[in-house]
Each structure stands twice: as structure tokens, then as C-alpha cells.
Design a protein around this motif. Structure first.
Motif, PDB file in Angstrom:
ATOM      1  N   ASP A  21       0.819  -1.229   0.000  1.00 35.44           N
ATOM      2  CA  ASP A  21       0.000   0.000   0.000  1.00 35.44           C
ATOM      3  C   ASP A  21       0.848   1.273   0.000  1.00 35.44           C
ATOM      4  N   ALA A  22       2.142   1.172  -0.298  1.00 37.12           N
ATOM      5  CA  ALA A  22       2.979   2.376  -0.389  1.00 37.12           C
ATOM      6  C   ALA A  22       2.661   3.124  -1.683  1.00 37.12           C
ATOM      7  N   ARG A  23       2.779   4.446  -1.635  1.00 40.77           N
ATOM      8  CA  ARG A  23       2.501   5.267  -2.817  1.00 40.77           C
ATOM      9  C   ARG A  23       3.725   6.122  -3.134  1.00 40.77           C
ATOM     10  N   PHE A  24       4.357   5.812  -4.249  1.00 40.34           N
ATOM     11  CA  PHE A  24       5.552   6.543  -4.677  1.00 40.34           C
ATOM     12  C   PHE A  24       5.141   7.465  -5.828  1.00 40.34           C
ATOM     13  N   GLU A  25       4.513   8.580  -5.474  1.00 41.16           N
ATOM     14  CA  GLU A  25       3.955   9.481  -6.476  1.00 41.16           C
ATOM     15  C   GLU A  25       5.035  10.171  -7.299  1.00 41.16           C
ATOM     16  N   GLY A  26       6.219  10.365  -6.726  1.00 41.73           N
ATOM     17  CA  GLY A  26       7.299  11.043  -7.445  1.00 41.73           C
ATOM     18  C   GLY A  26       8.192  10.115  -8.222  1.00 41.73           C
ATOM     19  N   GLY A  27       7.879   8.819  -8.208  1.00 39.71           N
ATOM     20  CA  GLY A  27       8.698   7.858  -8.927  1.00 39.71           C
ATOM     21  C   GLY A  27       9.585   7.061  -7.994  1.00 39.71           C
ATOM     22  N   ILE A  28      10.142   5.953  -8.523  1.00 40.97           N
ATOM     23  CA  ILE A  28      11.002   5.095  -7.716  1.00 40.97           C
ATOM     24  C   ILE A  28      12.069   4.465  -8.605  1.00 40.97           C
ATOM     25  N   SER A  29      13.260   4.307  -8.046  1.00 41.86           N
ATOM     26  CA  SER A  29      14.358   3.686  -8.795  1.00 41.86           C
ATOM     27  C   SER A  29      14.911   2.509  -8.005  1.00 41.86           C
TER      28      SER A  29
END
Length: 311
Positions: A239-247
Motif C-alpha cells: 500500500d505504499a505510494r511513490f507518487e514522485g517515482g522510484i528507482s
């Protein structure tokens, strides 16, 4: 000098208002007695003096508040400098006390919160290793190590720093609108817990995560960068939300990863080997940029590729 001029001006204004009011009353109401007219004029003039007194008191109050704020800011600056200095003390209990002093300062003076978070992250970026990391990296607490008392004490200081970082970040009903950033580049972290927190940018390049890493329900409005990171234990990103993107570029996963309910926007970099053991998938928002081969990762919401469509 300015105060004397204002006082003289208010007295002259009061006299002028008194005389004007008296004359106007006598002209408008010829039947009114001179005593009543003078009395009413005096009240009008007194009102001018009273207004000046109220303004003067308010000005003094604001000046006093500004002085108190200046003194408070100075005391906070001194407390901050002293606490940072004590982080280099040889005694672990002194370092723990300095960490708590910084956390208290961040709570009492919000302007310090990002600065304090930066200091706590900088402390965790210091080189550190513990014998339990080589014995049982996926669950260091279960390792038996009695031969490194100095490392044990430093380990407790670092766990305190991690806990304070978690406590300082907004979550739940805390409606702090600011997005706080964490830079944990190259750090050695143990049982990191950021579940439910709201953050801005999370930089964890080449970071080593020991034990269980809990990022469930995390909300990151800026990029979360795990490039070159190593997760040596289980990872919970449910349920994590990475709205700015993830690498995850060149990241390594040694344990099971829970992706159920996780979502990402803006971009996702999966130029690495997918976790061998995982549950769920990461929902990728429409229009997000993808680096790497999405077919090798548990990603949801992607348009079908030509190869899959032809099959």
C-alpha cells in the motif's frame, strides 16, 4: 524623540477635537448649556488620548513579543549548535541525549525540523558495521555477539536516530503540509520503519538494509531512489505510494518483498534483477516512464506489449 513628537501631536489633536466639538455643539444646539458642551468636547478629546494610549500599548506589546522571539531564536540556535557538537562525544549516552535534544528542538521549533532530519541522516551515513550483520543479516537481533561492546553501544545510538526520524515525520492526523526529505545514501540501516509516514524525497543509494524494512503505506511525493541498495532481509512495501517515482536500478533483494497495493507514478526504474520471492505487484500509473524490462518485474497496469498481444 519620535515618541515625544507623537505624544505632543496627540495632545494637540485632543485639544483641537475638544474645541471643535464644543463649538459645533454650541452652534448646532444654541439652547445647550456651555458646561454640557465643554463636557462633551472634553470626552471627545479624551477619546483621542485614549486611542493614542491603546496604540502605544499595542506597539510596546509587539516590540516585547519581537524581543522575546529574538531571544527564543537565539536560545534555539545555541541549543542546536551544542547538540550537534555533543554528537561527537565518546560517551554513547551523551550522543543519545544529543539526539533527543535535537528531536525536541524540531518539535518545538518547526523551522528546524528539516535541518534536524538532515543531521540525523548524516549521523546514520557514518561508516558502521556490526558483527551480527555478517552472522545473520536478514535478522541481526537473532545473532549472538558478545565480543563487540563498543559496536553494541553505537548500534543503540543509531537505532535511536532511526526511531527519532520516524517519529518526526508526519503521519495519520498530523496535517503538516511540508514534505520532508531524507538522504540516507550509503548508510547501514537496521529494521528501518517508515510505514504510514509522508515524506518528500527519499535518497537511499547504495544503502544496506538489514533485518525487516517496513515501508508499508509510505507516501513519497518526490522520487524514492534505491539505486544500488541492498535489502538483506524482508521488505514490506504494501500500500505504499511513490507518487514522485522510484528507482531500483542495480538494487539487490535477498529476501521476500511484499508489493501488494503499492503504486508508483512519474517513473520507475527496474534495471535490475526482480526479487526471487515476492507477493503482489506494483501498480504503475498511466504515462509513467519505465526504465528496464517491465516483463521481468511484478508490475500491474501496463499496456500489453506487441509480443503479448500477438500471442
Amino acid at each position: 524623540m519620535r515618541g515625544r513628537v507623537l505624544l505632543a501631536a496627540s495632545v494637540l489633536a485632543a485639544i483641537l477635537v475638544t474645541a471643535t466639538t464644543t463649538v459645533v455643539l454650541l452652534l448646532v444646539e444654541p439652547t445647550a448649556s456651555k458646561a454640557e458642551a465643554i463636557k462633551t468636547g472634553g470626552l471627545a478629546g479624551g477619546a483621542v488620548v485614549a486611542l493614542y494610549a491603546l496604540w502605544l500599548n499595542d506597539r510596546r506589546r509587539r516590540t516585547e513579543e519581537a524581543r522575546h522571539q529574538l531571544e527564543s531564536d537565539k536560545a534555539a540556535d545555541e541549543r542546536f549548535a551544542r547538540s550537534v557538537e555533543l554528537l561527537g562525544n565518546e560517551a554513547d549516552q551523551v550522543r543519545v541525549g544529543a539526539l533527543h535534544a535535537l528531536a525536541w528542538l524540531a518539535d518545538s521549533s518547526p523551522r528546524y525540523k528539516q535541518t534536524v532530519l538532515d543531521v540525523l541522516c548524516a549521523y546514520l551515513r557514518r561508516p558502521f558495521s556490526h558483527p551480527s550483520y555478517t552472522q545473520q543479516a536478514d535478522d541481526p537481533e537473532q545473532a549472538t555477539t558478545d565480543e563487540a561492546p563498543d559496536a553494541d553501544r553505537e548500534r543503540q545510538v543509531r537505532l535511536t536516530a532511526q526511531r527519532l526520524i520516524t517519529d518526526l515525520l508526519p503521519w495519520g492526523m498530523n496535517h503538516d503540509p511540508r514534505a520532508y526529505h531524507l538522504d540516507l545514501t550509503g548508510a547501514s540501516l537496521e529494521y528501518l520503519r517508515l510505514e504510514g509516514r509522508r515524506i518528500g524525497r527519499l535518497t537511499a543509494r547504495r544503502t544496506r538494509f538489514y533485518g525487516v524494512t517496513r515501508l508499508g503505506s509510505l507516501q513519497a511525493s518526490k522520487p524514492a531512489l534505491f539505486s544500488g541498495a541492498t535489502f538483506l532481509g524482508r521488505v514490506d512495501m504494501r500500500d505504499a505510494r511513490f507518487e514522485g517515482g522510484i528507482s531500483f536500478q542495480h538494487a539487490t533483494f535477498c529476501g521476500e518483498v511484499a508489493f501488494s497495493g503499492a503504486s508508483v507514478g512519474t517513473f520507475i526504474d527496474v534495471e535490475t534483477t526482480s526479487p526471487e520471492r515476492h507477493t503482489g505487484a506494483i501498480a504503475v500509473a498511466e504515462g509513467s516512464r519505465i526504465a528496464g524490462d517491465p516483463a521481468t518485474w511484478p508490475l500491474a497496469g501496463l499496456p500489453p506489449s506487441p509480443a503479448r498481444a500477438g500471442a
